[in-house]
Design a protein around this motif. Structure first.
Motif, PDB file in Angstrom:
ATOM      1  N   THR A   1      44.251 -23.335 -17.482  1.00  0.00           N
ATOM      2  CA  THR A   1      43.120 -24.244 -17.292  1.00  0.00           C
ATOM      3  C   THR A   1      42.464 -24.585 -18.623  1.00  0.00           C
ATOM      4  OG1 THR A   1      42.708 -23.357 -15.077  1.00  0.00           O
ATOM      5  CG2 THR A   1      40.901 -24.555 -16.124  1.00  0.00           C
ATOM      6  N   GLU A   2      42.188 -23.573 -19.442  1.00  0.00           N
ATOM      7  CA  GLU A   2      41.551 -23.806 -20.743  1.00  0.00           C
ATOM      8  C   GLU A   2      42.518 -24.458 -21.735  1.00  0.00           C
ATOM      9  OE1 GLU A   2      39.670 -21.401 -18.224  1.00  0.00           O
ATOM     10  OE2 GLU A   2      41.299 -20.396 -19.330  1.00  0.00           O
ATOM     11  N   ALA A   3      43.826 -24.157 -21.578  1.00  0.00           N
ATOM     12  CA  ALA A   3      44.820 -24.722 -22.496  1.00  0.00           C
ATOM     13  C   ALA A   3      44.922 -26.237 -22.378  1.00  0.00           C
ATOM     14  CB  ALA A   3      46.189 -24.096 -22.241  1.00  0.00           C
ATOM     15  N   LEU A   4      44.447 -26.775 -21.269  1.00  0.00           N
ATOM     16  CA  LEU A   4      44.501 -28.221 -21.040  1.00  0.00           C
ATOM     17  C   LEU A   4      43.345 -28.970 -21.695  1.00  0.00           C
ATOM     18  CD1 LEU A   4      45.505 -28.103 -17.276  1.00  0.00           C
ATOM     19  CD2 LEU A   4      46.950 -28.928 -19.135  1.00  0.00           C
ATOM     20  N   LYS A   5      42.421 -28.245 -22.312  1.00  0.00           N
ATOM     21  CA  LYS A   5      41.252 -28.915 -22.886  1.00  0.00           C
ATOM     22  C   LYS A   5      40.777 -28.244 -24.175  1.00  0.00           C
ATOM     23  CE  LYS A   5      38.360 -26.432 -19.546  1.00  0.00           C
ATOM     24  NZ  LYS A   5      37.379 -26.532 -18.443  1.00  0.00           N
ATOM     25  N   LEU A   6      41.698 -27.787 -24.985  1.00  0.00           N
ATOM     26  CA  LEU A   6      41.329 -27.174 -26.267  1.00  0.00           C
ATOM     27  C   LEU A   6      40.717 -28.218 -27.200  1.00  0.00           C
ATOM     28  CD1 LEU A   6      44.337 -24.787 -27.072  1.00  0.00           C
ATOM     29  CD2 LEU A   6      42.121 -24.204 -26.069  1.00  0.00           C
ATOM     30  N   LYS A   7      39.836 -27.760 -28.071  1.00  0.00           N
ATOM     31  CA  LYS A   7      39.174 -28.643 -29.033  1.00  0.00           C
ATOM     32  C   LYS A   7      39.974 -28.785 -30.330  1.00  0.00           C
ATOM     33  CE  LYS A   7      35.463 -28.972 -26.382  1.00  0.00           C
ATOM     34  NZ  LYS A   7      35.159 -30.241 -25.665  1.00  0.00           N
ATOM     35  N   GLU A   8      40.965 -27.922 -30.519  1.00  0.00           N
ATOM     36  CA  GLU A   8      41.766 -27.957 -31.731  1.00  0.00           C
ATOM     37  C   GLU A   8      43.185 -27.516 -31.408  1.00  0.00           C
ATOM     38  OE1 GLU A   8      40.284 -25.123 -34.540  1.00  0.00           O
ATOM     39  OE2 GLU A   8      40.433 -23.429 -33.144  1.00  0.00           O
ATOM     40  N   VAL A   9      44.111 -27.901 -32.260  1.00  0.00           N
ATOM     41  CA  VAL A   9      45.483 -27.419 -32.135  1.00  0.00           C
ATOM     42  C   VAL A   9      45.546 -26.015 -32.731  1.00  0.00           C
ATOM     43  CG1 VAL A   9      47.875 -27.777 -32.830  1.00  0.00           C
ATOM     44  CG2 VAL A   9      46.428 -29.750 -32.302  1.00  0.00           C
ATOM     45  N   PRO A  10      46.004 -25.029 -31.985  1.00  0.00           N
ATOM     46  CA  PRO A  10      46.077 -23.668 -32.535  1.00  0.00           C
ATOM     47  C   PRO A  10      46.966 -23.607 -33.774  1.00  0.00           C
ATOM     48  CG  PRO A  10      46.416 -23.667 -30.149  1.00  0.00           C
ATOM     49  CD  PRO A  10      46.455 -25.094 -30.580  1.00  0.00           C
ATOM     50  N   LYS A  11      46.633 -22.691 -34.657  1.00  0.00           N
ATOM     51  CA  LYS A  11      47.530 -22.425 -35.784  1.00  0.00           C
ATOM     52  C   LYS A  11      48.734 -21.632 -35.286  1.00  0.00           C
ATOM     53  CE  LYS A  11      43.757 -22.336 -39.208  1.00  0.00           C
ATOM     54  NZ  LYS A  11      42.664 -22.543 -38.216  1.00  0.00           N
ATOM     55  N   HIS A  12      48.442 -20.608 -34.478  1.00  0.00           N
ATOM     56  CA  HIS A  12      49.499 -19.792 -33.892  1.00  0.00           C
ATOM     57  C   HIS A  12      49.112 -19.451 -32.455  1.00  0.00           C
ATOM     58  CE1 HIS A  12      52.174 -15.907 -34.077  1.00  0.00           C
ATOM     59  NE2 HIS A  12      52.592 -16.787 -33.180  1.00  0.00           N
ATOM     60  N   LEU A  13      49.809 -20.058 -31.517  1.00  0.00           N
ATOM     61  CA  LEU A  13      49.567 -19.809 -30.094  1.00  0.00           C
ATOM     62  C   LEU A  13      50.540 -18.753 -29.597  1.00  0.00           C
ATOM     63  CD1 LEU A  13      48.237 -20.537 -27.346  1.00  0.00           C
ATOM     64  CD2 LEU A  13      50.017 -22.296 -27.098  1.00  0.00           C
ATOM     65  N   ILE A  14      50.005 -17.653 -29.110  1.00  0.00           N
ATOM     66  CA  ILE A  14      50.823 -16.612 -28.486  1.00  0.00           C
ATOM     67  C   ILE A  14      50.812 -16.851 -26.985  1.00  0.00           C
ATOM     68  CG2 ILE A  14      51.178 -14.130 -28.188  1.00  0.00           C
ATOM     69  CD1 ILE A  14      49.366 -13.763 -30.702  1.00  0.00           C
ATOM     70  N   VAL A  15      51.988 -16.982 -26.392  1.00  0.00           N
ATOM     71  CA  VAL A  15      52.104 -17.222 -24.952  1.00  0.00           C
ATOM     72  C   VAL A  15      52.658 -15.968 -24.298  1.00  0.00           C
ATOM     73  CG1 VAL A  15      53.127 -18.643 -23.146  1.00  0.00           C
ATOM     74  CG2 VAL A  15      52.520 -19.676 -25.350  1.00  0.00           C
ATOM     75  N   ILE A  16      51.882 -15.363 -23.421  1.00  0.00           N
ATOM     76  CA  ILE A  16      52.358 -14.189 -22.677  1.00  0.00           C
ATOM     77  C   ILE A  16      52.920 -14.684 -21.353  1.00  0.00           C
ATOM     78  CG2 ILE A  16      51.727 -11.989 -21.616  1.00  0.00           C
ATOM     79  CD1 ILE A  16      49.527 -11.721 -23.674  1.00  0.00           C
ATOM     80  N   GLY A  17      54.226 -14.619 -21.234  1.00  0.00           N
ATOM     81  CA  GLY A  17      54.908 -15.099 -20.042  1.00  0.00           C
ATOM     82  C   GLY A  17      55.848 -16.244 -20.364  1.00  0.00           C
ATOM     83  N   GLY A  18      57.127 -16.059 -20.060  1.00  0.00           N
ATOM     84  CA  GLY A  18      58.130 -17.078 -20.351  1.00  0.00           C
ATOM     85  C   GLY A  18      58.540 -17.863 -19.135  1.00  0.00           C
ATOM     86  N   GLY A  19      57.568 -18.139 -18.247  1.00  0.00           N
ATOM     87  CA  GLY A  19      57.841 -18.950 -17.073  1.00  0.00           C
ATOM     88  C   GLY A  19      57.556 -20.415 -17.346  1.00  0.00           C
TER      89      GLY A  19
END
Length: 466
Positions: free
Chosen positions: A164-182
């Motif tokens: 939900t929050e990933a759909l409205k970030l204010k900036e592009v992350p420098k390094h996004l860690i994603v937990i879950g490979g679905g």
């Protein structure tokens, strides 16, 4: 007190489609939604907004990486305006949810805003701006799901986030860690990778998209690594800590060694859980399973005979189109019809690029069920259409019964796989053989020629273009 033939609690794809079909069949229908907009997770914070961002980021990536090769020259630096991209996404959401408002009015469905809670099996209390009560002869529970988490993770919705929050970030992350490979993690991970983020995926199972055919998982893994995404499978996350604006994720790899990953955002994407909060199901005699799902029989009927449940809140894949089929199924059941759903023929799709799509049995399932089968596979790069569009990655694989040649499963990775899978669904719905599909004319040049070629390979190992 208003009385209805059917009340639907939840307005996602399952709920609103169920309400429309009930109304079409002559039932006085109400729909109850706790949020101010209709459409549920899918339209508001799921399928629709994520695809809008996937498309926008894909355009950007093409402009940066591929336009020059196509002979398109853009003077000056190509930049991302994330605020504008997010605003466009929201406009798509607003148009789509507004369309559901129109459909409710068109079908004379009464819409109630508030939390629907059972008083008993035929009375529902709606707590919104005011509290009121309605009576319903039958009720359809379509309350959907919410993002799941791990017990030791504290989601702050700022740096440690859900989809939900990933759909409205204010900036592009420098390094996004994603937990879950679905599906969700890979789709949103690819959005931000295209926009310039470093992306690391951490998956507990030994492969990404573990519910799909192993060949699909292997191909996607290879493609994502080529796109410079870091994929860590067989990693058990044991802690997620925020220190200022830094996120530190610690996990054990398959050798039992501790791995530490640092980034500025962490997307927790470990699946979804059924949402029944506030439903007061026990008051209506509706039983839940140990996993918190609404327990239903083969007719999608709960332990209360006049109450049904559909979509993410019951067993099965959490897919919008599954929920829609179930919504229609229940409506037609209430009307005295004899509808049918073949869950084996509900396709699954990953909307990354290239896309991945599957329907029917995987090779692993056929082996487990001891069904003898044959395989036909065709690489996308052998197609003229793929070369023309520079979409060379992927394949189409057809699994057919070794004796009868009936198609048992179709699995593909490639451009427009999400659209192409429908051909496989139609073929399998009519119990087509691989030879049936191989003898159908497919327009040239198209991506769907790969389906014909895979069918030829499965029939007599005689694909024409490899």
């Amino acid at each position: 007190m208003s009385k209805y033939d059917v009340a639907v609690i939840g307005s996602g794809p399952g709920g609103y489609v169920a309400a429309i079909r009930c109304a079409q069949l002559g039932m006085k229908t109400a729909i109850i939604e706790k949020y101010s907009t209709l459409g549920g997770t899918c339209l508001n914070v799921g399928c629709i907004p994520s695809k809008a961002l996937l498309d926008s980021s894909h355009h950007y990536e093409d402009a940066v990486k591929h336009f020059e090769e196509h002979g398109i020259e853009i003077p000056g630096e190509i930049k991302v305006n994330l605020e504008k991209m997010i605003a466009r996404k929201q406009s798509v959401v607003d148009q789509t949810t507004g369309g559901i408002d129109f459909l409710m009015k068109k079908n004379n469905i009464d819409v109630y805003e508030g939390v629907g809670s059972f008083k008993d099996a035929t009375h529902i209390t709606i707590k919104g701006k005011e509290t009121l009560e309605i009576e319903a002869k039958n009720t359809i529970i379509a309350t959907g799901s919410k993002p799941a988490s791990l017990p030791f993770i504290s989601i702050d919705k700022e740096r440690i986030i859900t989809s939900t929050e990933a759909l409205k970030l204010k900036e592009v992350p420098k390094h996004l860690i994603v937990i879950g490979g679905g599906v969700i993690g890979l789709e949103l991970g690819q959005v931000y990778k295209r926009l310039g983020a470093e992306v690391t995926v951490v998956e507990y199972i030994d492969r990404i998209v573990p519910t799909m055919d192993k060949g699909v998982s292997k191909e996607l893994n290879k493609i994502f690594k080529k796109q410079k995404m870091t994929i860590n499978t067989s990693h058990k996350v044991k802690s997620v800590e925020r220190v200022g604006d830094e996120i530190i994720v610690k996990a054990d790899n398959k050798k039992g060694e501790e791995v530490e990953i640092k980034g500025d955002y962490c997307l927790v994407s470990v699946g979804r859980r059924a949402y029944t909060d506030g439903l007061n199901a026990e008051a209506a005699g509706v039983k839940l399973t140990d996993r918190g799902l609404v327990d239903v029989n083969e007719r999608l009927q709960t332990s209360a005979s006049n109450i049904y449940a559909i979509g993410d809140v019951i067993k099965g894949a959490m897919l919008a189109h599954k929920a829609e089929e179930e919504g229609v199924f229940v409506a037609e059941t209430l009307a005295g019809q004899k509808p049918h759903i073949d869950y084996n023929l509900i396709p699954g799709v990953v909307y990354t690029w290239p896309e991945a799509a599957s329907v029917g049995k995987t090779e692993e399932q056929l082996k487990e069920e001891k069904i003898e089968y044959k395989t036909g596979q065709f690489p996308m790069r052998a197609l003229g259409r793929s070369r023309a569009s520079m979409d060379l990655d992927g394949f189409v694989k057809i699994l057919a019964d070794k004796t009868t040649d009936e198609i048992l499963g179709v699995h593909m990775v490639g451009a427009r796989a999400a659209d192409m899978i429908a051909e496989a669904v139609v073929a399998m719905e009519y119990r087509a053989s691989a030879e049936d599909v191989s003898r159908m004319s497919h327009a040239h040049p198209t991506f769907t020629e790969a389906i014909k070629e895979a069918a030829l390979a499965a029939t007599e190992d005689r694909a024409l273009h490899v």
